[in-house]
Design a protein around this motif. Structure first.
Motif, PDB file in Angstrom:
ATOM      1  N   UNK A   1      25.961  16.093  -1.525  1.00 56.58           N
ATOM      2  CA  UNK A   1      26.903  14.990  -1.315  1.00 56.58           C
ATOM      3  C   UNK A   1      26.319  13.954  -0.368  1.00 56.58           C
ATOM      4  N   UNK A   2      25.617  14.408   0.657  1.00 58.61           N
ATOM      5  CA  UNK A   2      25.019  13.447   1.597  1.00 58.61           C
ATOM      6  C   UNK A   2      23.974  12.572   0.912  1.00 58.61           C
ATOM      7  N   UNK A   3      23.217  13.154  -0.001  1.00 57.22           N
ATOM      8  CA  UNK A   3      22.223  12.384  -0.751  1.00 57.22           C
ATOM      9  C   UNK A   3      22.912  11.415  -1.708  1.00 57.22           C
ATOM     10  N   UNK A   4      23.894  11.899  -2.441  1.00 61.62           N
ATOM     11  CA  UNK A   4      24.599  11.069  -3.425  1.00 61.62           C
ATOM     12  C   UNK A   4      25.324   9.907  -2.752  1.00 61.62           C
ATOM     13  N   UNK A   5      25.959  10.188  -1.607  1.00 62.89           N
ATOM     14  CA  UNK A   5      26.733   9.148  -0.920  1.00 62.89           C
ATOM     15  C   UNK A   5      25.904   8.358   0.088  1.00 62.89           C
ATOM     16  N   UNK A   6      24.612   8.702   0.149  1.00 67.59           N
ATOM     17  CA  UNK A   6      23.659   8.003   1.018  1.00 67.59           C
ATOM     18  C   UNK A   6      24.087   8.004   2.482  1.00 67.59           C
ATOM     19  N   UNK A   7      24.460   9.191   2.948  1.00 69.86           N
ATOM     20  CA  UNK A   7      24.833   9.416   4.352  1.00 69.86           C
ATOM     21  C   UNK A   7      24.045  10.615   4.848  1.00 69.86           C
ATOM     22  N   UNK A   8      23.761  10.637   6.153  1.00 72.44           N
ATOM     23  CA  UNK A   8      23.093  11.811   6.711  1.00 72.44           C
ATOM     24  C   UNK A   8      24.109  12.942   6.844  1.00 72.44           C
ATOM     25  N   UNK A   9      23.632  14.149   6.879  1.00 76.01           N
ATOM     26  CA  UNK A   9      24.530  15.278   7.092  1.00 76.01           C
ATOM     27  C   UNK A   9      25.224  15.122   8.442  1.00 76.01           C
ATOM     28  N   UNK A  10      24.526  14.580   9.426  1.00 74.48           N
ATOM     29  CA  UNK A  10      25.131  14.350  10.739  1.00 74.48           C
ATOM     30  C   UNK A  10      26.374  13.473  10.648  1.00 74.48           C
ATOM     31  N   UNK A  11      26.387  12.536   9.729  1.00 76.14           N
ATOM     32  CA  UNK A  11      27.561  11.679   9.565  1.00 76.14           C
ATOM     33  C   UNK A  11      28.810  12.522   9.314  1.00 76.14           C
ATOM     34  N   UNK A  12      28.662  13.568   8.538  1.00 72.29           N
ATOM     35  CA  UNK A  12      29.811  14.384   8.176  1.00 72.29           C
ATOM     36  C   UNK A  12      30.210  15.367   9.277  1.00 72.29           C
ATOM     37  N   UNK A  13      29.272  15.761  10.127  1.00 74.62           N
ATOM     38  CA  UNK A  13      29.573  16.773  11.145  1.00 74.62           C
ATOM     39  C   UNK A  13      29.440  16.257  12.574  1.00 74.62           C
TER      40      UNK A  13
END
Length: 131
Positions: free
Chosen positions: A64-76
């Protein structure tokens, strides 16, 4: 050895992660169905994650982070062990650019006092525990 409280602090806030996934997905104007198709899961699964009803695997979060072009850190990033630079760069820095020089001086002074307070409190707790 870690205490139970320290271990509990390492848990992830699944509701927060879900909200961030939903926000990022909507920013990309993608439906749950579209995202689910790219991730090889069901729209119901994405819905449950976004609503914090279930956790998310590291593998799916990475996809999801790759698809939405966000780092994993963004989510956590609001979790205790996440990288603080993400919060600084995404939330604090943009606000600081709106400040005039006087406001920036006030922010620096406030941060200095806050750090000093934390250090003094930590020192007192250490002294109390050593007694």
């Amino acid at each position: 050895m870690l205490t139970t409280a320290e271990i509990e602090q390492c848990s992830l806030d699944t509701a927060l992660i879900g909200k961030r996934i939903k926000k990022a997905r909507k920013e990309k104007r993608q439906t749950q169905e579209y995202l689910a198709g790219l991730c090889d899961c069901t729209p119901t699964h994405i819905c449950n994650i976004e609503n914090g009803k279930i956790g998310i695997s590291l593998e799916l979060l990475f996809k999801i982070s790759v698809i939405l072009e966000k780092s994993i850190d963004y989510f956590v990033m609001d979790n205790p062990n996440a990288n603080p630079e993400v919060k600084i760069n995404t939330e604090i820095a943009p606000k600081l650019t709106q400040c005039d020089p006087q406001m920036l001086d006030m922010v620096v002074s406030f941060l200095d006092r806050l750090i000093s307070y934390r250090d003094n409190l930590s020192r007192k707790l250490t002294e109390t525990n050593n007694i």
